[in-house]
Design an enzyme around this catalytic site. Structure first.
Site, mmCIF file in Angstrom:
data_model
loop_
_atom_site.group_PDB
_atom_site.id
_atom_site.type_symbol
_atom_site.label_atom_id
_atom_site.label_comp_id
_atom_site.label_asym_id
_atom_site.label_seq_id
_atom_site.Cartn_x
_atom_site.Cartn_y
_atom_site.Cartn_z
ATOM 1 N N ASP A 81 -51.116 64.619 43.264
ATOM 2 C CA ASP A 81 -49.834 65.035 43.858
ATOM 3 C C ASP A 81 -49.752 64.516 45.304
ATOM 4 O OD1 ASP A 81 -47.431 66.496 43.961
ATOM 5 O OD2 ASP A 81 -48.439 68.301 44.716
ATOM 6 N N GLY A 216 -40.691 70.797 44.576
ATOM 7 C CA GLY A 216 -40.103 71.994 45.191
ATOM 8 C C GLY A 216 -39.358 72.846 44.176
ATOM 9 N N ASN A 259 -42.453 70.445 39.350
ATOM 10 C CA ASN A 259 -43.630 70.786 40.166
ATOM 11 C C ASN A 259 -43.556 72.204 40.722
ATOM 12 O OD1 ASN A 259 -44.222 68.106 39.787
ATOM 13 N ND2 ASN A 259 -44.522 67.642 41.963
HETATM 14 P P1 13P Z 1 -43.021 74.374 45.433
HETATM 15 O O1 13P Z 1 -43.364 74.523 46.872
HETATM 16 O O2 13P Z 1 -41.582 74.691 45.175
HETATM 17 O O3 13P Z 1 -43.908 75.136 44.517
HETATM 18 O O4 13P Z 1 -43.199 72.807 45.049
HETATM 19 C C1 13P Z 1 -44.449 72.295 44.753
HETATM 20 C C2 13P Z 1 -44.452 70.802 44.689
HETATM 21 O O5 13P Z 1 -43.457 70.128 44.722
HETATM 22 C C3 13P Z 1 -45.777 70.148 44.570
HETATM 23 O O6 13P Z 1 -45.671 68.755 44.599
HETATM 24 O O1 G3H Z 2 -46.168 69.754 47.700
HETATM 25 C C1 G3H Z 2 -47.258 70.202 48.035
HETATM 26 C C2 G3H Z 2 -47.978 71.149 47.133
HETATM 27 O O2 G3H Z 2 -47.427 72.416 47.193
HETATM 28 C C3 G3H Z 2 -49.445 71.119 47.431
HETATM 29 O O3 G3H Z 2 -49.728 71.863 48.560
HETATM 30 O O4 G3H Z 2 -50.863 70.144 49.955
HETATM 31 O O5 G3H Z 2 -51.075 72.582 50.505
HETATM 32 O O6 G3H Z 2 -52.226 71.634 48.499
HETATM 33 P P1 G3H Z 2 -51.071 71.538 49.452
HETATM 34 ZN ZN ZN Z 3 -44.127 68.070 45.942
#
Ligand code: 13P
Ligand code: G3H
Ligand code: ZN
Length: 322
Positions: A81, A216, A259
């Protein structure tokens, strides 16, 4: 069973969305697998750069491998990610990941194309698919903070040019969401017209349709926020997220990967705050850890229903020929 992200996209595209959940530890992993088995749902595990550094990337890999053994019926992909180029290269070379995300959306369009194309060439040579991002989501992600005035929706014409020039396999498009718990002021709807626009313009250009990824996507349930605050938290009670009832309409238009991270963090925070609030003399972390695994599994199973992927394991198996 670890499968390719491309295989999951093939069966889901235009029908349902697949939940992509961030994990950092064994408890999240257990809850995620149990929830998806209960819901008979395929899923994507995603590891952020922060997660890979939290303990050690090898620890996460070992946890996932163990979960695969404990839950032999689970069907899932493993995804990086929000990777930068170096992290993408590390994951591509590791042989463990089904797909990577190169996030160069903060760069100029040309630079984003250049970086993404380099990652796509390396990944495709190893049979790994690539998610890239175009447009800017608001909110906080890892070490990048994008304020509302710099967030911007993806332009469908640019998206078609970007996909054509980079050859990316999935596109993280900005369709009105943002990372974290404070997404909207008041209730706002997703920008379905952006997803539809990208799909229609790809078709008009004679290109294959490309799965859209919605970052998000947490729904930030009001009762979760209220329970956290009742147990001593100080979250803004106006916090709100994506309407879960919009996941499926978005999936029908091409949003294939959704996500979700923040919602899981809220479950963790609620369970632990409530536990230690009601038992201030307790210091064994396993009782709340057990409650969290149960609650996270329930949360994942319910999310899978909203995403439309609950009950699709037989269809996914048939499509994979397994
Ligand atoms: P949220 O913050 O809405 O859970 O989104 C997570 C995300 O996009 C991880 O890539
Ligand atoms: O978009 C980001 C994800 O919520 C992952 O969060 O980078 O704090 O692990 P993190
Ligand atoms: Zn993200």
């Amino acid at each position: 069973m670890i499968v390719t992200t491309a295989d999951l996209y093939k069966v889901a595209y235009g029908k349902f969305a697949i939940g992509a959940y961030n994990i950092n530890n064994a408890e999240q992993t257990m809850g995620l697998f149990r929830g998806c088995i209960e819901a008979q749902a395929p899923f994507i595990i995603q590891l952020s750069k922060g997660a890979r550094k939290y303990t050690d990337k090898r620890m996460l890999e070992a946890i996932i491998r163990s979960a695969e053994e404990i839950f032999p019926d689970a069907i899932f992909a493993v995804h990086l990610d929000h990777g930068d180029e170096d992290t993408c290269i590390d994951c591509i070379n590791s042989g463990f990941y089904s797909s990577v995300m190169i996030d160069a959306s903060h760069e100029t369009f040309e630079k984003n194309v250049e970086i993404t194309k380099r990652v796509v060439d390396l990944a495709h040579a190893k049979g790994i698919s690539v998610e890239a991002e175009l447009g800017m989501l608001g909110g906080v992600e890892e070490d990048i903070v994008v304020d509302e005035k710099h967030a911007c929706l993806t332009d469908p014409d640019e998206a078609v040019e970007f996909i054509r020039r980079t050859g990316c396999d999935a596109l993280a498009a900005a369709i009105g969401t943002s990372h974290g718990a404070y997404k909207f002021r008041g209730r706002q709807s997703l920008h379905f017209e952006v997803v539809e626009g990208i799909r229609d313009k790809l078709k008009a250009a004679g290109m294959p349709v490309t799965p859209i990824v919605m970052h998000g996507s947490s729904s930030v349930p009001a009762d979760e926020v209220a329970r956290i605050n009742a147990a001593g938290g100080t979250l803004d009670p106006a916090a709100c997220g994506v309407d879960e009832n919009e996941y499926l309409p978005a999936a029908k238009l091409g949003v294939t990967k959704v996500n979700i991270d923040t919602d899981g963090r809220l479950v963790w925070t609620r369970v632990h705050r409530e536990f230690f609030h009601s038992k201030p003399g307790e210091f064994d972390f396993r009782p709340p850890g057990k409650i969290f695994m149960d609650e996270y599994a329930k949360f994942i199973a319910a999310k899978s229903v909203k995403l439309g992927c609950a009950g699709t394991i037989p269809e996914v198996r048939a499509s994979l020929g397994k």
